[in-house]
Design a protein around this motif. Structure first.
Motif, PDB file in Angstrom:
ATOM      1  N   SER A 152      35.169 -15.720   5.878  1.00 44.89           N
ATOM      2  CA  SER A 152      36.400 -15.828   5.086  1.00 44.89           C
ATOM      3  C   SER A 152      36.145 -16.177   3.627  1.00 44.89           C
TER       4      SER A 152
ATOM      5  N   ASN B 133      45.807 -13.297   8.035  1.00 44.58           N
ATOM      6  CA  ASN B 133      46.086 -14.733   8.069  1.00 44.58           C
ATOM      7  C   ASN B 133      45.158 -15.492   7.135  1.00 44.58           C
ATOM      8  N   ASN B 134      43.929 -14.978   7.010  1.00 39.58           N
ATOM      9  CA  ASN B 134      42.909 -15.636   6.193  1.00 39.58           C
ATOM     10  C   ASN B 134      42.186 -14.573   5.377  1.00 39.58           C
TER      11      ASN B 134
ATOM     12  N   ASP C 141      41.497 -11.656  12.064  1.00 43.83           N
ATOM     13  CA  ASP C 141      42.137 -12.231  10.878  1.00 43.83           C
ATOM     14  C   ASP C 141      43.470 -11.578  10.538  1.00 43.83           C
TER      15      ASP C 141
END
Length: 535
Positions: free
Chosen positions: A473, A150-151, A133
């Motif tokens: 996430s 990114n997440n 991530d």
């Protein structure tokens, strides 16, 4: 999370050579402390410390920005502090007074390099998937590190506190790129001990790091030399503890716990753990690719009886969940309710026969199971072999060393059709951090199903992949549980694994000493420098 198969090619050639790097007191007559390991280590490299023994060595040599305390709280180590600025940003204020064991100063270059090495799929470590991530790792001040994702991630906060976050000397690694982590090459890092020698199959020797940056802990450390004795045989390891040949062991055979607890020269500590032992059924190869075969096997194993007679106080009987109570976290009541209502892998010979009758193999078949050479693994295999006889399923037990079994478990041996070369495998897993994602992502995601992966059932289900990603996430705990519950419904029905039991973790320490014992975070936190003389 992917463990790359790693072989140290120079072990037989140069394993007994002494290593000249690092600080060590000259002529000091301090304590030599001896630890028993159940098998040899993979390397003197935290990047491949993922097999219950290598980590015990590298944890004494290396440190991370963060660590875990006795209650599994994340606390600073090489960082002064840390914070999560938003869903995608983690900021670490790094200490400016850290030196490596060779006396050189740790810089932000070392920190960024170490984490980027672990992040790199070609970096030679097992930890690149832990950084899946991560968008960037950068120095954002003279002593500040910022990691951008990114997440959002419910679990990334733990990564700098475990093996995936250990800091090494960039200069030393680059100078020894061809033999870093081998008996010849060794390692330079910041921990309380330094590497001295490794005699393949026999012992590893560490010495006190006299350049250790934490001067209070250095002054209090009574251990000058740590010797790790490699003792694969369970009985021999226990005898070594009882005779005082070794002082400590965290690789205890469960069937000998009573014997060790009765020994008046030893203290035993028992702690909750994230470990489970499973039967993995190869879902990519006949006959285990038939879900009804797997369901038949799930109803023929009397796991409660196995726990009462074999495991006893060393753990609890398995359920349909691929994680034990130590990983329930704040959802303990919800997971218990799930167990009360979900289908069970209960012992029921009639159900087993009915499931097998619905399979492509109603009259039974021949198959094999891979196990390690430990006595408990043999007990599990014999139990399985006997339980399957009423279904006319004949099991060949293929016993091998722990290293070889691990190679099969991580997809290192394939058959001529490109499938994992076994029908069943008795193995195990232990989450790297206190979140159930540490089990389910490794055991069920399809990216781990092939070569060099730890999805030992070779289980592939795109919907499961999506749910694993979604729950990881999701930072809202209520929503996250609902996703995990959906995930479990699918997995329980597909039956790629059967959990034998959830382990407790035991360690034994000679009563001459105090201060060293396992906790649930023992994979990354087992500080030998905390040992003190009992008197």
């Amino acid at each position: 999370m992917k463990r790359v198969f790693f072989v140290v090619s120079v072990l037989a050639l140069a394993a007994s050579l002494a290593f000249a790097g690092g600080g060590q007191a000259k002529g000091n007559k301090g304590v030599t402390f001896t630890i028993a390991l159940s098998e040899d280590i993979r390397a003197i490299d935290p990047g491949v410390a993922w097999n219950y023994v290598t980590n015990q060595v590298t944890n004494q040599i290396t440190e991370g920005l963060l660590t875990l305390d006795g209650s599994n709280n994340i606390v600073p180590e090489l960082a002064k502090s840390w914070r999560q600025a938003d869903d995608l940003t983690y900021v670490y204020e790094v200490r400016d007074d850290i030196v490596f064991s060779d006396g050189t100063k740790m810089t932000m270059d070392d920190v960024v390099f170490s984490l980027e090495r672990n992040r790199d799929p070609d970096g030679g470590t097992y930890f690149s998937d832990f950084y899946a991530d991560v968008a960037s790792i950068s120095a954002t001040g003279p002593w500040q590190l910022t990691i951008k994702l990114n997440n959002p991630s419910a679990v990334f906060k733990y990564i700098p506190a475990i093996g995936a976050g250990r800091i090494i000397s960039k200069a030393y690694y680059q100078k020894h790129a061809d033999n870093f982590g081998t008996a010849e090459g060794g390692i330079i890092a910041t921990g309380p001990f330094v590497y001295k020698s490794w005699t393949s199959g026999q012992e590893i020797v560490l010495a006190k790091n006299t350049n250790y940056w934490n001067k209070a802990k250095l002054q209090a450390n009574i251990i000058d030399t740590v010797v790790y004795k490699i003792i694969p045989d369970d009985t021999t390891r226990v005898v070594a503890l009882q005779t005082g040949s070794v002082d400590f062991c965290a690789n205890i055979p469960p069937e000998m716990l009573d014997q060790l607890q009765a020994d008046k020269s030893l203290n035993m500590t028992i702690a909750p753990s994230y470990q489970l032992t499973y039967l993995a059924m190869n879902t990519q190869r006949a006959p285990m690719n038939d879900v009804n075969v797997r369901k038949a096997i799930s109803h023929v194993l009397n796991l409660d009886e196995f726990q009462r007679n074999i495991i006893k106080t060393a753990g609890s009987a398995g359920t349909v969940l691929p994680f034990g109570a130590a990983l329930y976290g704040n959802d303990a009541a919800k997971w218990q309710q799930y167990l009360n209502t979900a289908p069970k892998y209960d012992y029921d010979l009639a159900k087993a026969r009915q499931a097998l009758a619905q399979s492509a193999y109603p009259n039974g078949f021949n198959c094999d199971v891979i196990i390690s050479e430990s006595s408990l693994a043999s007990s599990r295999a014999l139990f399985l072999q006997e339980a399957l006889k009423p279904l006319n399923i004949n099991v060949e037990i293929r016993k091998m060393s722990g290293d070889e079994q691990d190679t099969y478990q991580m997809g290192g041996v394939m058959d001529s059709n490109g499938y994992r070369d076994y029908d069943m495998l008795i193995g195990g897993w232990e989450a790297d951090y206190p979140d159930l994602n540490g089990n389910i992502e490794i055991m069920f995601v399809s990216s781990q199903a092939g070569e060099d992966g730890y999805n030992a059932a070779a289980y592939v289900n795109p919907r499961v992949d999506n749910l694993i990603e979604t729950q990881r996430s999701q930072t809202d705990p209520v929503k996250r549980f609902d996703i995990q519950k959906q995930l479990m419904d699918i997995i329980v029905n597909d039956t790629p694994y059967i959990v034998y039991d959830y382990s407790l973790r035991q360690s034994v320490l000679n009563k001459k000493y105090t201060g060293l014992a396992v906790s649930s975070a023992w994979l990354w936190v087992l500080p030998v420098q905390n040992i003190r003389a009992a008197n």
